[in-house]
Design a protein around this motif. Sequence first.
Motif, PDB file in Angstrom:
ATOM      1  N   ARG A  38      25.194  20.288  26.467  1.00 37.25           N
ATOM      2  CA  ARG A  38      25.691  21.429  26.719  1.00 37.25           C
ATOM      3  C   ARG A  38      24.641  22.605  27.100  1.00 37.25           C
ATOM      4  N   GLN A  39      24.776  23.313  28.105  1.00 38.27           N
ATOM      5  CA  GLN A  39      23.792  24.516  28.340  1.00 38.27           C
ATOM      6  C   GLN A  39      24.352  25.661  28.472  1.00 38.27           C
ATOM      7  N   ALA A  40      24.022  26.795  27.507  1.00 36.03           N
ATOM      8  CA  ALA A  40      24.684  27.838  27.693  1.00 36.03           C
ATOM      9  C   ALA A  40      23.532  28.839  28.323  1.00 36.03           C
ATOM     10  N   PRO A  41      24.138  30.045  29.006  1.00 36.76           N
ATOM     11  CA  PRO A  41      23.303  30.792  29.767  1.00 36.76           C
ATOM     12  C   PRO A  41      21.973  31.380  28.903  1.00 36.76           C
ATOM     13  N   GLY A  42      20.699  31.256  29.485  1.00 36.59           N
ATOM     14  CA  GLY A  42      19.774  31.433  28.892  1.00 36.59           C
ATOM     15  C   GLY A  42      19.197  30.536  27.795  1.00 36.59           C
ATOM     16  N   LYS A  43      19.956  29.371  27.658  1.00 36.74           N
ATOM     17  CA  LYS A  43      19.301  28.519  26.601  1.00 36.74           C
ATOM     18  C   LYS A  43      18.978  27.185  27.159  1.00 36.74           C
ATOM     19  N   GLN A  44      18.443  26.400  26.330  1.00 32.83           N
ATOM     20  CA  GLN A  44      18.208  25.133  26.644  1.00 32.83           C
ATOM     21  C   GLN A  44      19.324  24.169  26.407  1.00 32.83           C
ATOM     22  N   ARG A  45      19.180  22.993  27.241  1.00 36.88           N
ATOM     23  CA  ARG A  45      20.263  22.135  27.044  1.00 36.88           C
ATOM     24  C   ARG A  45      20.203  21.332  25.808  1.00 36.88           C
ATOM     25  N   GLU A  46      21.287  21.347  25.189  1.00 40.25           N
ATOM     26  CA  GLU A  46      21.272  20.790  23.818  1.00 40.25           C
ATOM     27  C   GLU A  46      22.211  19.516  23.688  1.00 40.25           C
ATOM     28  N   LEU A  47      22.010  18.574  22.594  1.00 37.69           N
ATOM     29  CA  LEU A  47      22.917  17.599  22.380  1.00 37.69           C
ATOM     30  C   LEU A  47      24.129  17.904  21.746  1.00 37.69           C
ATOM     31  N   VAL A  48      25.380  17.636  22.107  1.00 39.44           N
ATOM     32  CA  VAL A  48      26.688  18.027  21.361  1.00 39.44           C
ATOM     33  C   VAL A  48      26.893  16.820  20.540  1.00 39.44           C
ATOM     34  N   ALA A  49      26.985  15.551  21.260  1.00 37.54           N
ATOM     35  CA  ALA A  49      27.385  14.347  20.552  1.00 37.54           C
ATOM     36  C   ALA A  49      26.963  13.114  21.453  1.00 37.54           C
ATOM     37  N   ARG A  50      26.845  11.972  20.671  1.00 34.51           N
ATOM     38  CA  ARG A  50      26.386  10.938  21.440  1.00 34.51           C
ATOM     39  C   ARG A  50      27.095   9.639  20.824  1.00 34.51           C
ATOM     40  N   SER A  52      27.028   5.187  20.946  1.00 40.56           N
ATOM     41  CA  SER A  52      26.445   4.074  21.261  1.00 40.56           C
ATOM     42  C   SER A  52      27.464   3.025  21.786  1.00 40.56           C
ATOM     43  N   ARG A  53      27.078   1.978  22.358  1.00 44.45           N
ATOM     44  CA  ARG A  53      27.986   0.981  22.833  1.00 44.45           C
ATOM     45  C   ARG A  53      28.706   0.370  21.945  1.00 44.45           C
ATOM     46  N   ASN A  54      28.191   0.082  20.715  1.00 43.97           N
ATOM     47  CA  ASN A  54      29.018  -0.488  19.474  1.00 43.97           C
ATOM     48  C   ASN A  54      29.898   0.599  18.730  1.00 43.97           C
ATOM     49  N   GLY A  55      29.711   2.065  19.120  1.00 46.91           N
ATOM     50  CA  GLY A  55      30.482   3.242  18.569  1.00 46.91           C
ATOM     51  C   GLY A  55      29.943   3.832  17.765  1.00 46.91           C
ATOM     52  N   SER A  56      28.773   3.717  17.301  1.00 48.89           N
ATOM     53  CA  SER A  56      27.875   4.655  16.324  1.00 48.89           C
ATOM     54  C   SER A  56      27.851   5.895  17.040  1.00 48.89           C
ATOM     55  N   THR A  57      28.052   7.028  16.163  1.00 49.73           N
ATOM     56  CA  THR A  57      27.850   8.157  16.692  1.00 49.73           C
ATOM     57  C   THR A  57      27.009   9.394  16.014  1.00 49.73           C
ATOM     58  N   ASN A  58      26.767  10.231  16.868  1.00 50.81           N
ATOM     59  CA  ASN A  58      25.878  11.339  15.913  1.00 50.81           C
ATOM     60  C   ASN A  58      26.299  12.859  16.812  1.00 50.81           C
ATOM     61  N   TYR A  59      26.218  13.648  15.990  1.00 51.23           N
ATOM     62  CA  TYR A  59      26.796  15.188  16.407  1.00 51.23           C
ATOM     63  C   TYR A  59      25.562  16.055  16.078  1.00 51.23           C
ATOM     64  N   ALA A  60      25.573  17.241  17.016  1.00 53.35           N
ATOM     65  CA  ALA A  60      25.028  18.284  16.553  1.00 53.35           C
ATOM     66  C   ALA A  60      25.592  19.099  15.027  1.00 53.35           C
ATOM     67  N   ASP A  61      25.035  19.571  14.239  1.00 53.08           N
ATOM     68  CA  ASP A  61      25.478  20.053  13.162  1.00 53.08           C
ATOM     69  C   ASP A  61      26.794  20.978  13.420  1.00 53.08           C
ATOM     70  N   SER A  62      26.361  21.953  14.652  1.00 52.14           N
ATOM     71  CA  SER A  62      27.260  23.124  14.910  1.00 52.14           C
ATOM     72  C   SER A  62      28.561  22.554  15.343  1.00 52.14           C
ATOM     73  N   VAL A  63      28.654  21.169  15.604  1.00 48.83           N
ATOM     74  CA  VAL A  63      29.964  20.719  16.124  1.00 48.83           C
ATOM     75  C   VAL A  63      30.575  19.885  15.039  1.00 48.83           C
ATOM     76  N   LYS A  64      30.069  19.432  14.065  1.00 54.11           N
ATOM     77  CA  LYS A  64      30.413  18.312  13.254  1.00 54.11           C
ATOM     78  C   LYS A  64      31.824  18.674  12.459  1.00 54.11           C
ATOM     79  N   GLY A  65      32.749  18.142  12.437  1.00 54.45           N
ATOM     80  CA  GLY A  65      33.955  18.160  11.869  1.00 54.45           C
ATOM     81  C   GLY A  65      34.910  19.091  12.844  1.00 54.45           C
ATOM     82  N   ARG A  66      34.680  19.415  14.031  1.00 52.32           N
ATOM     83  CA  ARG A  66      35.221  20.052  15.168  1.00 52.32           C
ATOM     84  C   ARG A  66      35.515  19.108  16.040  1.00 52.32           C
TER      85      ARG A  66
END
Length: 123
Positions: A38-50, A52-66
């Motif tokens: 995601r990219q908010a106005p005036g900010k750099q693009r940042e990872l939200v969630a990713r 893998s093909r086998n289902g492994s996930t990682n999240y930005a701290d700001s969205v974990k649990g939500r």
Amino acid sequence: QVQLVESGGGLVQPGGSLRLSCAASGRFFRIGAMGWYRQAPGKQRELVARISRNGSTNYADSVKGRFTISRDNAKNTVSLQMNSLKPEDTAVYYCSAVSQVWRLGVLEEADVWGQGTQVTVSS
């Protein structure tokens, strides 16, 4: 050529939910990791969630649990369920994927991006 088409953005009140979806189409051997940025106005693009093909996930701290990311390998789709949305989640959300294509006997990878979908969290 691989294309990513996003859907599901919009306007939602704080505390509400949205679900973003993204579908990959075109010519490819396989889709590898997929994700949302995601990219908010005036900010750099940042990872939200990713994911893998086998289902492994990682999240930005700001969205974990939500937020929850999921994918369907058979349909080459990825989704992002966003709950308990906050005004600071307001941004353009971009789908990303790693496409894998056989070219002259070599499996080549390339990053592909969608055009983005606006998510606005406001009362």
